[in-house]
Design a protein around this motif. Structure first.
Motif, PDB file in Angstrom:
ATOM      1  N   GLU A 104      33.065 -12.163 -10.709  1.00 37.67           N
ATOM      2  CA  GLU A 104      31.622 -13.049 -11.508  1.00 37.67           C
ATOM      3  C   GLU A 104      31.829 -12.145 -12.271  1.00 37.67           C
ATOM      4  O   GLU A 104      30.728 -13.579 -13.376  1.00 37.67           O
TER       5      GLU A 104
ATOM      6  N   ARG B 101      31.672 -15.084 -16.143  1.00 36.98           N
ATOM      7  CA  ARG B 101      30.697 -15.019 -16.691  1.00 36.98           C
ATOM      8  C   ARG B 101      30.419 -14.613 -18.549  1.00 36.98           C
ATOM      9  O   ARG B 101      30.038 -15.106 -19.563  1.00 36.98           O
TER      10      ARG B 101
ATOM     11  N   ARG C 244      33.511 -23.734  -5.528  1.00 40.95           N
ATOM     12  CA  ARG C 244      32.256 -23.730  -5.940  1.00 40.95           C
ATOM     13  C   ARG C 244      31.586 -23.019  -6.530  1.00 40.95           C
ATOM     14  O   ARG C 244      30.702 -23.331  -7.871  1.00 40.95           O
ATOM     15  N   ARG C 245      31.919 -21.778  -6.144  1.00 42.66           N
ATOM     16  CA  ARG C 245      30.844 -20.625  -6.822  1.00 42.66           C
ATOM     17  C   ARG C 245      31.850 -20.288  -8.423  1.00 42.66           C
ATOM     18  O   ARG C 245      30.783 -20.165  -9.038  1.00 42.66           O
TER      19      ARG C 245
ATOM     20  N   GLU D 285      30.124 -22.875 -10.551  1.00 42.42           N
ATOM     21  CA  GLU D 285      28.472 -22.714 -10.848  1.00 42.42           C
ATOM     22  C   GLU D 285      28.108 -21.700 -11.701  1.00 42.42           C
ATOM     23  O   GLU D 285      27.539 -21.936 -12.554  1.00 42.42           O
ATOM     24  N   ILE D 286      28.619 -20.401 -11.397  1.00 41.10           N
ATOM     25  CA  ILE D 286      28.998 -19.419 -12.705  1.00 41.10           C
ATOM     26  C   ILE D 286      29.811 -19.394 -14.087  1.00 41.10           C
ATOM     27  O   ILE D 286      28.946 -18.935 -15.023  1.00 41.10           O
TER      28      ILE D 286
ATOM     29  N   GLN E 228      29.316 -21.908 -15.075  1.00 45.13           N
ATOM     30  CA  GLN E 228      29.409 -23.887 -15.893  1.00 45.13           C
ATOM     31  C   GLN E 228      30.207 -24.778 -15.982  1.00 45.13           C
ATOM     32  O   GLN E 228      30.033 -25.463 -17.416  1.00 45.13           O
TER      33      GLN E 228
ATOM     34  N   ALA F  49      31.333 -29.670 -11.669  1.00 50.30           N
ATOM     35  CA  ALA F  49      31.336 -28.848 -12.472  1.00 50.30           C
ATOM     36  C   ALA F  49      29.820 -28.898 -13.409  1.00 50.30           C
ATOM     37  O   ALA F  49      28.617 -28.206 -13.610  1.00 50.30           O
TER      38      ALA F  49
ATOM     39  N   GLU G 198      27.318 -30.646 -12.344  1.00 47.90           N
ATOM     40  CA  GLU G 198      26.115 -31.127 -11.701  1.00 47.90           C
ATOM     41  C   GLU G 198      25.663 -29.443 -11.560  1.00 47.90           C
ATOM     42  O   GLU G 198      24.461 -29.442 -11.980  1.00 47.90           O
ATOM     43  N   LEU G 199      26.786 -28.552 -10.636  1.00 43.75           N
ATOM     44  CA  LEU G 199      26.267 -27.219 -10.779  1.00 43.75           C
ATOM     45  C   LEU G 199      25.487 -26.447 -12.398  1.00 43.75           C
ATOM     46  O   LEU G 199      25.055 -25.857 -12.414  1.00 43.75           O
ATOM     47  N   ALA G 200      25.711 -27.144 -13.302  1.00 43.01           N
ATOM     48  CA  ALA G 200      25.904 -26.743 -14.515  1.00 43.01           C
ATOM     49  C   ALA G 200      24.189 -26.683 -14.960  1.00 43.01           C
ATOM     50  O   ALA G 200      24.027 -26.214 -15.770  1.00 43.01           O
TER      51      ALA G 200
END
Length: 269
Positions: A195, A199, A223-224, A227-228, A230, A264, A266-268
């Motif tokens: 992670e 990032r 999915r994770r 999210e991370i 973006q 992506a 949506e999660l961002a």
């Protein structure tokens, strides 16, 4: 954010290995999976599913007794899916054009550019002169030290003094179309993405596309990752896919490419 498929070839066979275990001596590696199918089988599958920009990786050095068998497998894959995949492993300015002629859209280069622990700007310029910036993907796969991530070469066995950060990516981006980044410490371990590295890559505001590889082991991990990152990075999955002995249905990931872009976004938010 797109799924990029892979075909890793070692000792003349399609394999998934634990990345940090790869050794030139004895052509050894810890194996997660050894396929009974040839590389062109997977290439035709990726073509059928319209997956663009995947990676055919030759894991044997040119000096290996297995190199020719590995190269034959790679050429078969590139021929089966012309312009659909990239090729890496032992690429130099002298042989890069051969892989493009065999059907690769890009050549993926590490050790030729990172020589004796440093960036060889001379070799980088030779490579770009030979095939054009638009056909070059720089592999800046890395391992972590106390003060950050450092590019590793020679099948991920040797550290360079090149720390992966915005400055390094900006300097190198003028010579390539894309970056490929394996998180070598988690490669093949199906334990989740690195992670901190994800990032770092997602925060870079450069023009070149970036594909991350390493550790993604489930759809929850996907999915994770979305999210991370973006949604700013592409990704690849190897050992975790059912076509390579894992549990994630390949069909689910291949079919999810269209769905991953809105996911992506949506999660961002």
């Amino acid at each position: 954010m797109r799924f990029r498929p892979c075909i890793d070839i070692h000792n003349g066979a399609v394999k998934q290995i634990v990345g940090g275990s790869l050794k030139d001596e004895g052509d050894a590696a810890l194996e997660n999976f050894v396929s009974t199918k040839d590389a062109d089988y997977y290439a035709r599958m990726y073509q059928r599913d319209a997956l663009i920009g995947g990676h055919v990786i030759l894991l044997n050095p040119v000096s290996s007794d297995y190199y020719e068998a590995t190269r034959r497998q790679a050429y078969a894959a590139l021929s089966a899916y012309p312009q659909g995949m990239q090729a890496g492993g032992g690429i130099t300015a002298d042989n890069a054009a051969e892989f493009l002629e065999a059907g690769a859209s890009h050549v993926i280069v590490t050790s030729y550019v990172f020589r004796d622990g440093k960036i060889s700007w001379e070799n980088l310029e030779r490579l770009v002169h030979a095939v054009g910036k638009e056909h070059v993907t720089l592999d800046v796969s890395c391992r972590k030290k106390e003060d950050g991530y450092y590019v590793v070469t020679d099948r991920w066995q040797k550290f360079t003094d090149v720390r992966l950060n915005d400055r390094a990516l900006n300097d190198l981006a003028g010579y390539c179309d894309e970056f490929l980044v394996h998180g070598v410490d988690v490669e093949g371990k199906i334990s989740g993405a690195a992670e901190e590295l994800v990032r770092l890559l997602a925060a870079w505001d450069g023009a070149a596309a970036v594909t991350y590889a390493g550790g993604i082991g489930s759809m929850e991990d996907v999915r994770r990752f979305a999210e991370i990152s973006q949604g700013r990075l592409d990704f690849t999955i190897g050992s975790a896919l059912d076509i390579f002995g894992g549990t994630i249905p390949y069909a689910e990931v291949a079919g999810a490419n269209k769905a991953l872009l809105p996911l992506a976004s949506e999660l961002a938010v």
